[in-house]
Design a protein around this motif. Structure first.
Motif, PDB file in Angstrom:
ATOM      1  N   TRP A   1       0.841  -1.204   0.000  1.00 58.18           N
ATOM      2  CA  TRP A   1       0.000   0.000   0.000  1.00 58.18           C
ATOM      3  C   TRP A   1       0.875   1.252   0.000  1.00 58.18           C
ATOM      4  O   TRP A   1       0.610   2.217  -0.717  1.00 58.18           O
ATOM      5  CB  TRP A   1      -0.914  -0.031   1.227  1.00 58.18           C
ATOM      6  CG  TRP A   1      -1.764   1.194   1.383  1.00 58.18           C
ATOM      7  CD1 TRP A   1      -2.962   1.454   0.784  1.00 58.18           C
ATOM      8  CD2 TRP A   1      -1.478   2.340   2.199  1.00 58.18           C
ATOM      9  NE1 TRP A   1      -3.432   2.686   1.170  1.00 58.18           N
ATOM     10  CE2 TRP A   1      -2.540   3.253   2.024  1.00 58.18           C
ATOM     11  CE3 TRP A   1      -0.417   2.679   3.035  1.00 58.18           C
ATOM     12  CZ2 TRP A   1      -2.581   4.472   2.686  1.00 58.18           C
ATOM     13  CZ3 TRP A   1      -0.457   3.895   3.686  1.00 58.18           C
ATOM     14  CH2 TRP A   1      -1.526   4.777   3.512  1.00 58.18           C
ATOM     15  N   LEU A   2       1.939   1.240   0.803  1.00 56.62           N
ATOM     16  CA  LEU A   2       2.848   2.386   0.839  1.00 56.62           C
ATOM     17  C   LEU A   2       3.471   2.631  -0.533  1.00 56.62           C
ATOM     18  O   LEU A   2       3.677   3.775  -0.941  1.00 56.62           O
ATOM     19  CB  LEU A   2       3.946   2.154   1.874  1.00 56.62           C
ATOM     20  CG  LEU A   2       3.504   2.239   3.342  1.00 56.62           C
ATOM     21  CD1 LEU A   2       4.599   1.707   4.248  1.00 56.62           C
ATOM     22  CD2 LEU A   2       3.146   3.674   3.706  1.00 56.62           C
ATOM     23  N   GLY A   3       3.792   1.549  -1.242  1.00 58.17           N
ATOM     24  CA  GLY A   3       4.327   1.704  -2.589  1.00 58.17           C
ATOM     25  C   GLY A   3       3.285   2.247  -3.550  1.00 58.17           C
ATOM     26  O   GLY A   3       3.585   3.092  -4.400  1.00 58.17           O
ATOM     27  N   ASP A   4       2.025   1.787  -3.386  1.00 56.41           N
ATOM     28  CA  ASP A   4       0.959   2.224  -4.286  1.00 56.41           C
ATOM     29  C   ASP A   4       0.699   3.725  -4.181  1.00 56.41           C
ATOM     30  O   ASP A   4       0.577   4.414  -5.201  1.00 56.41           O
ATOM     31  CB  ASP A   4      -0.342   1.468  -3.969  1.00 56.41           C
ATOM     32  CG  ASP A   4      -0.288   0.008  -4.397  1.00 56.41           C
ATOM     33  OD1 ASP A   4       0.601  -0.327  -5.204  1.00 56.41           O
ATOM     34  OD2 ASP A   4      -1.121  -0.775  -3.915  1.00 56.41           O
ATOM     35  N   ILE A   5       0.620   4.235  -2.949  1.00 53.27           N
ATOM     36  CA  ILE A   5       0.210   5.629  -2.812  1.00 53.27           C
ATOM     37  C   ILE A   5       1.245   6.577  -3.412  1.00 53.27           C
ATOM     38  O   ILE A   5       0.901   7.673  -3.859  1.00 53.27           O
ATOM     39  CB  ILE A   5      -0.081   6.004  -1.343  1.00 53.27           C
ATOM     40  CG1 ILE A   5       1.177   5.916  -0.480  1.00 53.27           C
ATOM     41  CG2 ILE A   5      -1.192   5.146  -0.790  1.00 53.27           C
ATOM     42  CD1 ILE A   5       0.971   6.439   0.948  1.00 53.27           C
ATOM     43  N   ARG A   6       2.515   6.164  -3.446  1.00 54.17           N
ATOM     44  CA  ARG A   6       3.531   7.036  -4.045  1.00 54.17           C
ATOM     45  C   ARG A   6       3.358   7.145  -5.547  1.00 54.17           C
ATOM     46  O   ARG A   6       3.798   8.106  -6.163  1.00 54.17           O
ATOM     47  CB  ARG A   6       4.923   6.520  -3.690  1.00 54.17           C
ATOM     48  CG  ARG A   6       5.229   6.612  -2.205  1.00 54.17           C
ATOM     49  CD  ARG A   6       6.653   6.165  -1.901  1.00 54.17           C
ATOM     50  NE  ARG A   6       6.885   6.171  -0.466  1.00 54.17           N
ATOM     51  CZ  ARG A   6       6.659   5.142   0.328  1.00 54.17           C
ATOM     52  NH1 ARG A   6       6.230   4.014  -0.194  1.00 54.17           N
ATOM     53  NH2 ARG A   6       6.880   5.229   1.619  1.00 54.17           N
ATOM     54  N   GLY A   7       2.756   6.127  -6.132  1.00 57.90           N
ATOM     55  CA  GLY A   7       2.521   6.180  -7.560  1.00 57.90           C
ATOM     56  C   GLY A   7       1.213   6.867  -7.937  1.00 57.90           C
ATOM     57  O   GLY A   7       1.057   7.323  -9.066  1.00 57.90           O
ATOM     58  N   TYR A   8       0.263   6.948  -6.986  1.00 61.98           N
ATOM     59  CA  TYR A   8      -1.064   7.474  -7.302  1.00 61.98           C
ATOM     60  C   TYR A   8      -1.297   8.915  -6.870  1.00 61.98           C
ATOM     61  O   TYR A   8      -2.218   9.580  -7.355  1.00 61.98           O
ATOM     62  CB  TYR A   8      -2.143   6.603  -6.628  1.00 61.98           C
ATOM     63  CG  TYR A   8      -2.086   5.150  -6.979  1.00 61.98           C
ATOM     64  CD1 TYR A   8      -1.597   4.724  -8.213  1.00 61.98           C
ATOM     65  CD2 TYR A   8      -2.509   4.183  -6.076  1.00 61.98           C
ATOM     66  CE1 TYR A   8      -1.543   3.379  -8.522  1.00 61.98           C
ATOM     67  CE2 TYR A   8      -2.451   2.832  -6.381  1.00 61.98           C
ATOM     68  CZ  TYR A   8      -1.962   2.447  -7.610  1.00 61.98           C
ATOM     69  OH  TYR A   8      -1.906   1.105  -7.915  1.00 61.98           O
ATOM     70  N   PHE A   9      -0.481   9.430  -5.922  1.00 60.37           N
ATOM     71  CA  PHE A   9      -0.736  10.753  -5.372  1.00 60.37           C
ATOM     72  C   PHE A   9       0.538  11.593  -5.373  1.00 60.37           C
ATOM     73  O   PHE A   9       1.640  11.048  -5.318  1.00 60.37           O
ATOM     74  CB  PHE A   9      -1.252  10.637  -3.929  1.00 60.37           C
ATOM     75  CG  PHE A   9      -2.522   9.855  -3.785  1.00 60.37           C
ATOM     76  CD1 PHE A   9      -3.744  10.449  -4.037  1.00 60.37           C
ATOM     77  CD2 PHE A   9      -2.495   8.520  -3.407  1.00 60.37           C
ATOM     78  CE1 PHE A   9      -4.924   9.727  -3.911  1.00 60.37           C
ATOM     79  CE2 PHE A   9      -3.660   7.784  -3.276  1.00 60.37           C
ATOM     80  CZ  PHE A   9      -4.883   8.390  -3.531  1.00 60.37           C
TER      81      PHE A   9
END
Length: 414
Positions: free
Chosen positions: A87-95
């Protein structure tokens, strides 16, 4: 005049479209509704419905927000640590970074991390593992100062266990490969390896003399304590590679302890940082990593190429999912140039215990076409992979013998 919206007290689904709305205006209106849809959470009560027109990326953003803000607060990570790391990796790509920082602060509270790090009795109830380390490294920038000592202690526990797990096999594989690579067919008398010489010449056994007449001598050259191979670990520090970063740091520390191997460790996202000076301590190294969202593999390879002074003795290991944010064609050309120089290069799509990773199959295939095998590798196979590279054996054949997939087809659209 702006269009009616749910937050103006009017149902937007019953409101007529503006009569003379242009395409840019229509897109602007939909973008505004999409932002409100993400803020309000998408339940029926938000009044927006399908007007938000969420695309694939918006749906991923919505899922990331829902996991943080719609669930119940948890008192500890437990087995969910790997999912939190993803999840931590995902949010850096989405926001954008400003939003990511807010979400990370909220995660510290809502996921129970602050309480976990401050209360020893809670920490004792959680089994530290690679997933938890990846989570702590991902949250490095927002961990309260008073909690940093506990966080470092957790990371130390895991890295010490990992190093103990991999050190013996890694040292044995690498030193054995260096010995075999240094073997010569013209050894001096004192350097003849008689066991291997006899084995290599059994077909020349002379029954009448009851002896073997060797046609080929096998031995070891006299070797001073000198650097015989140069290994460059080039690690993608985007959030999705967090587990691979942990294992790479541990292996880097083990390799750096060998006098006959010169090890360099380089991490990158949209910038490139050389952390070789931190290799003696995996904990300092990991807390020097700043997991980010962008990726510029081409720039990282350009820096690593500048480190190559003796190509025939150099092994470059690129650890990345190959989602290139820079110039992909230039990345492939640079990789081709490195291989053409005589250096050995391999691309690991992941270095972890996890299953099949998500990666850019087109870039993996393009690298394979220029002589850079691309595949995922588990930590238990990494020592043997390095031995194969040191001996300059066929890495693709080694992968096939270990049932590792090295052919990559493009993912179907949608």
């Amino acid at each position: 005049m702006t269009e009616p919206t749910a937050y103006d007290g009017i149902d937007p689904e019953s409101a007529p479209e503006p009569a003379l709305e242009t395409a840019p205006e229509r897109q602007q209106r939909r973008d505004r509704l999409t932002r409100w849809r993400l803020v309000l959470g998408g339940e029926q009560s938000d009044g927006i419905g399908d007007l938000a027109d969420l695309d694939a990326d918006d749906l991923k953003r919505d899922e990331a927000l829902r996991e943080l803000y719609d669930g119940e607060r948890r008192s500890g990570l437990g087995a969910s640590a790997p999912r939190v790391a993803r999840w931590l990796g995902d949010i850096r790509g989405y926001f954008p970074s400003s939003v990511v920082q807010v979400m990370q602060h909220d995660a510290m509270d809502r996921l129970g991390l602050t309480q976990l790090l401050l209360e020893p009795e809670l920490m004792e109830a959680v089994q530290p593992d690679v997933g938890l380390v990846a989570t702590l490294v991902g949250l490095n920038r927002v961990i309260p100062e008073r909690s940093r000592a506990t966080a470092r202690a957790v990371v130390r526990t895991v890295t010490d266990e990992l190093e103990e797990r991999v050190r013996s096999e890694t040292v044995q594989a690498v030193t054995g490969a260096l010995n075999r690579a240094a073997r010569t067919r013209r050894p001096k008398a004192a350097d003849i390896d008689w066991q291997r010489t006899i084995a290599a010449n059994l077909k020349h056994y002379q029954p009448e003399h009851r002896t073997v007449v060797p046609e080929r001598l096998v031995g070891y050259a006299r070797r001073a304590h000198r650097v015989e191979r140069r290994i460059i670990l080039c690690i993608d520090q985007s959030g999705s590679m967090a587990e691979s970063v942990v294992y790479s740091s541990v292996f880097g520390a083990v390799l750096a302890s060998l006098r006959s191997v010169d090890t360099r460790l380089v991490v990158f996202d949209t910038s490139v940082v050389d952390l070789t000076d931190e290799l003696d301590d995996p904990v300092d190294l990991l807390f020097g990593v700043q997991l980010g969202g962008g990726t510029d593999i081409n720039s990282a390879l350009a820096y690593c190429e500048s480190l190559i002074e003796q190509p025939g003795e150099t092994i470059l290991v690129l650890i990345s999912d190959l989602y290139e944010g820079g110039i992909a064609e230039e990345m492939v050309r640079r990789a081709s140039s490195i291989v053409a120089s005589g250096a050995t290069m391999v691309a690991l799509l992941a270095l972890s215990d996890s299953g099949r990773p998500s990666f850019d199959s087109d870039h993996a295939a393009a690298l394979a076409a220029v002589g850079v095998p691309a595949f995922a590798c588990t930590p238990d196979r990494f020592p043997d992979l390095m031995a194969t590279a040191i001996e300059k054996r066929d890495i693709t054949a080694w992968a096939a013998a270990n049932d590792i997939v090295t052919t990559h087809e493009s993912e179907p659209a949608g």
